[in-house]
Design a protein around this motif. Structure first.
Motif, short mmCIF file in Angstrom:
data_model
loop_
_atom_site.label_atom_id
_atom_site.label_comp_id
_atom_site.label_asym_id
_atom_site.label_seq_id
_atom_site.Cartn_x
_atom_site.Cartn_y
_atom_site.Cartn_z
N SER A 165 0.82 -1.22 0.00
CA SER A 165 0.00 0.00 0.00
C SER A 165 0.85 1.27 0.00
O SER A 165 0.35 2.35 0.23
CB SER A 165 -0.92 0.01 1.22
OG SER A 165 -0.19 0.16 2.41
N LYS A 195 -4.16 4.31 -5.48
CA LYS A 195 -4.33 4.81 -4.12
C LYS A 195 -4.07 6.31 -4.14
O LYS A 195 -2.97 6.76 -4.49
CB LYS A 195 -3.36 4.10 -3.17
CG LYS A 195 -3.42 4.64 -1.75
CD LYS A 195 -2.62 3.80 -0.79
CE LYS A 195 -2.65 4.40 0.60
NZ LYS A 195 -1.91 3.60 1.57
N TYR A 201 -8.23 9.36 4.79
CA TYR A 201 -7.47 8.40 5.59
C TYR A 201 -7.24 8.89 7.03
O TYR A 201 -6.62 8.18 7.82
CB TYR A 201 -6.08 8.12 4.98
CG TYR A 201 -6.08 7.68 3.53
CD1 TYR A 201 -7.16 7.00 2.99
CD2 TYR A 201 -4.97 7.94 2.71
CE1 TYR A 201 -7.15 6.60 1.65
CE2 TYR A 201 -4.96 7.53 1.38
CZ TYR A 201 -6.06 6.88 0.85
OH TYR A 201 -6.04 6.51 -0.46
N PHE A 204 -7.93 6.54 10.03
CA PHE A 204 -7.05 5.37 9.99
C PHE A 204 -5.71 5.69 10.64
O PHE A 204 -5.12 4.87 11.33
CB PHE A 204 -6.81 4.92 8.54
CG PHE A 204 -5.77 3.84 8.39
CD1 PHE A 204 -6.15 2.50 8.36
CD2 PHE A 204 -4.41 4.14 8.26
CE1 PHE A 204 -5.19 1.50 8.23
CE2 PHE A 204 -3.46 3.15 8.13
CZ PHE A 204 -3.85 1.83 8.11
N ARG A 205 -5.23 6.89 10.39
CA ARG A 205 -3.89 7.23 10.92
C ARG A 205 -3.92 7.31 12.45
O ARG A 205 -2.90 7.10 13.09
CB ARG A 205 -3.37 8.50 10.26
CG ARG A 205 -3.09 8.23 8.77
CD ARG A 205 -2.62 9.44 8.01
NE ARG A 205 -2.56 9.16 6.57
CZ ARG A 205 -2.33 10.05 5.64
NH1 ARG A 205 -2.12 11.31 5.96
NH2 ARG A 205 -2.30 9.69 4.36
N ARG A 217 1.72 12.83 1.88
CA ARG A 217 2.04 11.68 1.03
C ARG A 217 1.86 11.99 -0.46
O ARG A 217 1.77 11.09 -1.28
CB ARG A 217 1.18 10.49 1.41
CG ARG A 217 1.25 10.06 2.87
CD ARG A 217 1.05 8.57 3.01
NE ARG A 217 0.61 8.10 4.31
CZ ARG A 217 1.36 8.06 5.42
NH1 ARG A 217 2.61 8.51 5.41
NH2 ARG A 217 0.86 7.57 6.54
N GLN A 221 1.49 9.07 -3.24
CA GLN A 221 0.10 8.69 -3.53
C GLN A 221 -0.44 9.59 -4.66
O GLN A 221 0.09 10.67 -4.91
CB GLN A 221 -0.75 8.83 -2.27
CG GLN A 221 -0.25 7.90 -1.15
CD GLN A 221 -1.06 7.98 0.12
OE1 GLN A 221 -1.87 8.89 0.30
NE2 GLN A 221 -0.82 7.05 1.03
N LYS A 248 -8.71 2.91 -4.06
CA LYS A 248 -8.82 3.45 -2.71
C LYS A 248 -8.64 4.97 -2.71
O LYS A 248 -7.66 5.43 -3.30
CB LYS A 248 -7.74 2.80 -1.84
CG LYS A 248 -7.63 3.31 -0.44
CD LYS A 248 -6.47 2.68 0.24
CE LYS A 248 -6.35 3.28 1.64
NZ LYS A 248 -5.13 2.90 2.28
N SER A 274 -11.44 4.69 6.12
CA SER A 274 -11.79 5.13 7.47
C SER A 274 -12.65 6.39 7.51
O SER A 274 -13.61 6.47 8.27
CB SER A 274 -10.51 5.33 8.28
OG SER A 274 -9.66 6.28 7.64
N TYR A 313 -14.86 -1.30 7.19
CA TYR A 313 -15.01 -1.37 8.65
C TYR A 313 -16.45 -1.68 9.03
O TYR A 313 -16.73 -2.00 10.18
CB TYR A 313 -14.55 -0.03 9.28
CG TYR A 313 -13.14 0.33 8.86
CD1 TYR A 313 -12.04 -0.25 9.48
CD2 TYR A 313 -12.90 1.19 7.77
CE1 TYR A 313 -10.75 0.03 9.07
CE2 TYR A 313 -11.62 1.48 7.35
CZ TYR A 313 -10.54 0.89 8.01
OH TYR A 313 -9.27 1.16 7.58
C1 PBG Z 1 -0.83 2.66 4.90
C2 PBG Z 1 -2.31 2.62 4.74
C3 PBG Z 1 -3.23 3.68 4.87
C4 PBG Z 1 -4.49 3.12 4.71
C5 PBG Z 1 -4.32 1.76 4.44
N1 PBG Z 1 -2.95 1.48 4.44
C6 PBG Z 1 -3.03 5.10 5.26
C7 PBG Z 1 -2.26 6.01 4.43
O1 PBG Z 1 -1.86 5.72 3.30
O2 PBG Z 1 -2.01 7.08 4.95
C8 PBG Z 1 -5.79 3.89 4.80
C9 PBG Z 1 -6.97 3.09 5.21
C10 PBG Z 1 -8.15 3.86 5.67
O3 PBG Z 1 -8.18 5.12 5.71
O4 PBG Z 1 -9.11 3.19 6.06
N2 PBG Z 1 -0.11 2.97 3.77
#
Ligand code: PBG
Ligand code: ZN
Length: 325
Positions: A165, A195, A201, A204-205, A217, A221, A248, A274, A313
């Motif tokens: 990822s 992605k 996100y 998630f963090r 990022r 990304q 994503k 998330s 989720y």
């Molecule tokens: C790590 C990763 C992330 C997510 C999945 N793997 C966060 C990011 O890239 O900052 C996000 C998942 C989510 O928001 O549910 N690389």
């Protein structure tokens, strides 16, 4: 000849609507993200994601039992180590928290598909997904061997699928070569191909304790404005050996799902991230929306757009709602 078409003929009852329905959700569509934290006797709520917890390995069965009994076939596992460093050593430590969790889960639930997220951001002191030089630039090629080592150690621990990822260029080829050389030629790669650098996100963090300590990022990304470029990212990952792909986030990117579905004949997975989950939970907690209907409608939209499977989720709750119907 009728003067106009009566579409309403096929909407007269739930039985009739169900009979002509094009897309249907099932528990088997879902992949549930799991957060495993180092330490013992922990079940820590993630404040921005009601219903989501970090578990230590000795308590993870509480959650996996729910996943299995809901009929969900797969989990996506994220580890939160107790120590981070500049080389992300926790990511490829044979006895790291993620590796130990995979070993435990595969031993206890051999039929559950365990997908290991392969990235460095939970393990680096910078919180970035790659190595960083002294000017703060992300070092693409220097990151590849570490991602490869991570994927190999996840496979060795028993992961059924590895899912990079990080969004470094060339990671799929590097990981494929590494897995093959280590005797894991049958371990599939599920690439997070498209992605995007998304504000979705955020929660998630908190859950994975992986927010970058400086910058963002956006140099690795994708730019949320770019749909055509997403097709190139996917095509390249498939060329490099990806077996399946992820789009994503999902909700704001359903056009990407649809386009990818039309172009690529590989399993396609949408990641309902998330922030998408947090928005529904927050609005529902305020009594502003019907949570069950909104959730099932949102997930159905992802299938309609072409997703074969959905990382979400909502999986456990949605699986229960689907059983009620
Ligand atoms: C790590 C990763 C992330 C997510 C999945 N793997 C966060 C990011 O890239 O900052 C996000 C998942 C989510 O928001 O549910 N690389
Ligand atoms: Zn990352």
């Amino acid at each position: 000849m009728e003067k106009f078409r009566r579409f309403r003929r096929l909407r007269t009852s739930e039985a009739m609507r169900s009979f002509v329905r094009e897309n249907e959700l099932h528990a088997s569509d879902f992949i549930y993200p799991v957060f495993v934290v180092a330490g013992r006797d922990k079940k820590i709520p993630v404040s921005s994601m009601p219903g989501v917890f970090q578990y230590s390995i000795d308590r993870i069965d509480e959650e996996i039992d729910e996943v299995a009994s809901a009929g969900i076939p797969a989990i996506l596992i994220f580890g939160i180590p107790d120590h981070k460093d500049d080389k992300a050593t926790g990511a490829y430590d044979e006895h790291g928290v993620t590796q130990e969790a995979i070993r435990h889960i595969k031993d206890k639930y051999p039929d559950l598909i365990v997908i290991a997220d392969v990235c460095l951001c939970e393990y680096t002191s910078t919180g970035h997904c790659g190595m960083v030089d002294d000017k703060g630039h992300i070092l693409n090629d220097e990151t590849l061997p570490l991602l490869t080592a991570t994927a190999e150690s996840m496979a060795r621990a028993g992961a059924d699928i590895v899912a990079p990822s990080d969004m470094m260029d060339g990671r799929v080829a590097a990981i494929r070569e590494g897995l093959d050389a280590a005797g894991f030629e049958l371990t599939p790669i599920l690439a997070y191909s498209a992605k995007f650098a998304s504000a979705y996100y955020g929660p998630f963090r908190d859950a994975a304790e992986s927010a970058p300590k400086f910058g963002d990022r956006k140099t690795y990304q994708m730019d949320p404005a770019n749909g055509r470029e997403a097709m190139r990212e996917i095509a390249d990952d498939l060329d490099e050996g990806a077996d399946m792909i992820i789009i994503k986030p999902a909700m704001a990117y359903l056009d990407i799902c649809k386009e990818a579905r039309l172009r690529f004949n590989v399993p396609l997975i949408a990641y309902n991230v998330s922030g998408e989950y947090a928005m529904i939970k927050a609005a529902a907690a305020n009594g502003w929306i019907d949570e069950k209907r909104i959730t099932l409608e949102t997930l159905t939209g992802m299938k309609r757009a072409g997703a074969d499977r959905i990382i979400t989720y909502h999986a456990i709750e949605a699986a229960h709602w689907l059983q009620e119907k």
